[in-house]
Motif scaffolding. Structure first.
Motif, PDB file in Angstrom:
ATOM      1  N   THR A   1     -33.917  47.904 -73.753  1.00 45.53           N
ATOM      2  CA  THR A   1     -33.606  48.150 -72.336  1.00 45.53           C
ATOM      3  C   THR A   1     -32.105  48.127 -72.092  1.00 45.53           C
ATOM      4  O   THR A   1     -31.394  47.496 -72.768  1.00 45.53           O
ATOM      5  CB  THR A   1     -34.352  46.943 -71.414  1.00 45.53           C
ATOM      6  OG1 THR A   1     -33.801  45.808 -71.717  1.00 45.53           O
ATOM      7  CG2 THR A   1     -35.727  47.237 -71.282  1.00 45.53           C
TER       8      THR A   1
ATOM      9  N   ARG B   1     -28.968  46.892 -71.106  1.00 47.70           N
ATOM     10  CA  ARG B   1     -28.243  45.759 -70.865  1.00 47.70           C
ATOM     11  C   ARG B   1     -29.304  44.827 -69.895  1.00 47.70           C
ATOM     12  O   ARG B   1     -30.120  44.351 -70.138  1.00 47.70           O
ATOM     13  CB  ARG B   1     -26.962  45.808 -70.324  1.00 47.70           C
ATOM     14  CG  ARG B   1     -26.035  46.325 -71.333  1.00 47.70           C
ATOM     15  CD  ARG B   1     -24.679  46.670 -70.760  1.00 47.70           C
ATOM     16  NE  ARG B   1     -24.180  47.895 -70.374  1.00 47.70           N
ATOM     17  CZ  ARG B   1     -22.934  48.143 -70.290  1.00 47.70           C
ATOM     18  NH1 ARG B   1     -22.058  47.259 -70.037  1.00 47.70           N
ATOM     19  NH2 ARG B   1     -22.594  49.366 -69.772  1.00 47.70           N
ATOM     20  N   ASP B   2     -28.715  44.539 -68.764  1.00 42.07           N
ATOM     21  CA  ASP B   2     -29.254  43.533 -67.893  1.00 42.07           C
ATOM     22  C   ASP B   2     -30.218  44.188 -66.902  1.00 42.07           C
ATOM     23  O   ASP B   2     -30.925  43.751 -65.873  1.00 42.07           O
ATOM     24  CB  ASP B   2     -28.278  42.738 -66.876  1.00 42.07           C
ATOM     25  CG  ASP B   2     -27.547  41.847 -67.749  1.00 42.07           C
ATOM     26  OD1 ASP B   2     -28.169  41.334 -68.899  1.00 42.07           O
ATOM     27  OD2 ASP B   2     -26.459  41.482 -67.479  1.00 42.07           O
ATOM     28  N   THR B   3     -30.626  45.481 -67.107  1.00 41.57           N
ATOM     29  CA  THR B   3     -31.459  46.424 -66.019  1.00 41.57           C
ATOM     30  C   THR B   3     -32.823  46.053 -66.046  1.00 41.57           C
ATOM     31  O   THR B   3     -33.580  46.279 -65.293  1.00 41.57           O
ATOM     32  CB  THR B   3     -31.224  47.741 -65.877  1.00 41.57           C
ATOM     33  OG1 THR B   3     -31.524  48.435 -67.175  1.00 41.57           O
ATOM     34  CG2 THR B   3     -29.603  47.906 -65.785  1.00 41.57           C
TER      35      THR B   3
ATOM     36  N   LEU C   1     -34.650  48.284 -67.691  1.00 39.73           N
ATOM     37  CA  LEU C   1     -34.927  49.678 -67.656  1.00 39.73           C
ATOM     38  C   LEU C   1     -35.003  50.280 -69.070  1.00 39.73           C
ATOM     39  O   LEU C   1     -33.918  49.872 -69.928  1.00 39.73           O
ATOM     40  CB  LEU C   1     -33.889  50.782 -66.857  1.00 39.73           C
ATOM     41  CG  LEU C   1     -34.190  50.374 -65.474  1.00 39.73           C
ATOM     42  CD1 LEU C   1     -33.091  51.300 -64.483  1.00 39.73           C
ATOM     43  CD2 LEU C   1     -35.513  50.811 -64.846  1.00 39.73           C
TER      44      LEU C   1
ATOM     45  N   MET D   1     -30.895  56.442 -71.584  1.00 41.20           N
ATOM     46  CA  MET D   1     -32.064  56.140 -70.548  1.00 41.20           C
ATOM     47  C   MET D   1     -33.250  57.104 -71.073  1.00 41.20           C
ATOM     48  O   MET D   1     -33.169  58.107 -71.603  1.00 41.20           O
ATOM     49  CB  MET D   1     -31.897  56.607 -69.278  1.00 41.20           C
ATOM     50  CG  MET D   1     -30.759  55.883 -68.679  1.00 41.20           C
ATOM     51  SD  MET D   1     -30.429  53.922 -68.785  1.00 41.20           S
ATOM     52  CE  MET D   1     -32.052  53.402 -68.224  1.00 41.20           C
TER      53      MET D   1
ATOM     54  N   TYR E   1     -34.234  56.512 -63.510  1.00 42.48           N
ATOM     55  CA  TYR E   1     -32.916  55.677 -63.488  1.00 42.48           C
ATOM     56  C   TYR E   1     -32.110  56.307 -62.262  1.00 42.48           C
ATOM     57  O   TYR E   1     -31.336  57.170 -62.347  1.00 42.48           O
ATOM     58  CB  TYR E   1     -32.152  55.953 -64.605  1.00 42.48           C
ATOM     59  CG  TYR E   1     -30.809  55.063 -64.726  1.00 42.48           C
ATOM     60  CD1 TYR E   1     -30.835  53.733 -64.957  1.00 42.48           C
ATOM     61  CD2 TYR E   1     -29.446  55.787 -64.745  1.00 42.48           C
ATOM     62  CE1 TYR E   1     -29.585  53.047 -64.711  1.00 42.48           C
ATOM     63  CE2 TYR E   1     -28.521  54.868 -64.790  1.00 42.48           C
ATOM     64  CZ  TYR E   1     -28.284  53.481 -64.847  1.00 42.48           C
ATOM     65  OH  TYR E   1     -27.321  52.710 -64.729  1.00 42.48           O
TER      66      TYR E   1
ATOM     67  N   PRO F   1     -29.427  55.485 -60.493  1.00 39.52           N
ATOM     68  CA  PRO F   1     -28.191  55.555 -60.137  1.00 39.52           C
ATOM     69  C   PRO F   1     -27.411  57.038 -60.758  1.00 39.52           C
ATOM     70  O   PRO F   1     -26.419  57.351 -60.415  1.00 39.52           O
ATOM     71  CB  PRO F   1     -27.468  54.372 -61.090  1.00 39.52           C
ATOM     72  CG  PRO F   1     -28.506  53.423 -61.146  1.00 39.52           C
ATOM     73  CD  PRO F   1     -30.085  54.251 -61.182  1.00 39.52           C
TER      74      PRO F   1
END
Length: 148
Positions: free
Chosen positions: A32, A34-36, A38, A59, A124, A126
């Protein structure tokens, strides 16, 4: 066809660390962003200038066994270095969790790009903001399983 040769890790520490964890664990850790939370896949390609093997977490945007790779760089005004590598050398390897496969990349345009862009933004969100931040059309590659 595998992508053999000297591997040159990314200059970015988080990219190096994620690729190393992903591969060391056989695709069971580091999957995934980092801290997402996803999911990401690892794309391996050959550097257009150096000829060295490069690996990048991107992603996970999958549809019917094909994958989109979005050259966003967070909405920067320039394409990422790997964009030029894949454009020049479209044979890539993709690791999605424990599954690795040889793929062929092609840049998509028009309606096909629009469909893949929608899938990418769904995976994703963003990406939509990134496109608004830049005047360039963010490139999208579709990776399809290599034949033979």
């Amino acid at each position: 066809m595998t992508i053999d040769g000297e591997y040159e890790p990314s200059r970015s520490a988080w990219v190096r660390d994620q690729v190393e964890l992903y591969e060391r664990s056989g695709g069971t850790e580091g999957t995934t962003l980092r801290d997402t939370g996803l999911p990401v896949v690892i794309v391996t390609n050959r550097g257009v200038r150096s000829g060295k093997v490069r690996k990048t977490p991107v992603m996970r945007v999958e549809h019917d066994g094909r994958y989109a790779v979005v050259a966003s760089v967070g909405g920067a005004p320039h394409h990422p270095g790997w964009y030029y590598n894949i454009r020049a050398n479209p044979q890539v390897a993709l690791q999605d969790g424990p599954r690795a496969q040889q793929m062929v990349a092609r840049e998509v345009t028009g309606e096909e790009r629009s469909q893949w862009w929608q899938r990418a933004v769904a995976a994703y969100p963003p990406y939509a903001e990134y496109q608004e931040k830049t005047s360039r059309m963010i490139p999208v590659f579709v990776l399809e399983p290599a034949r033979g």
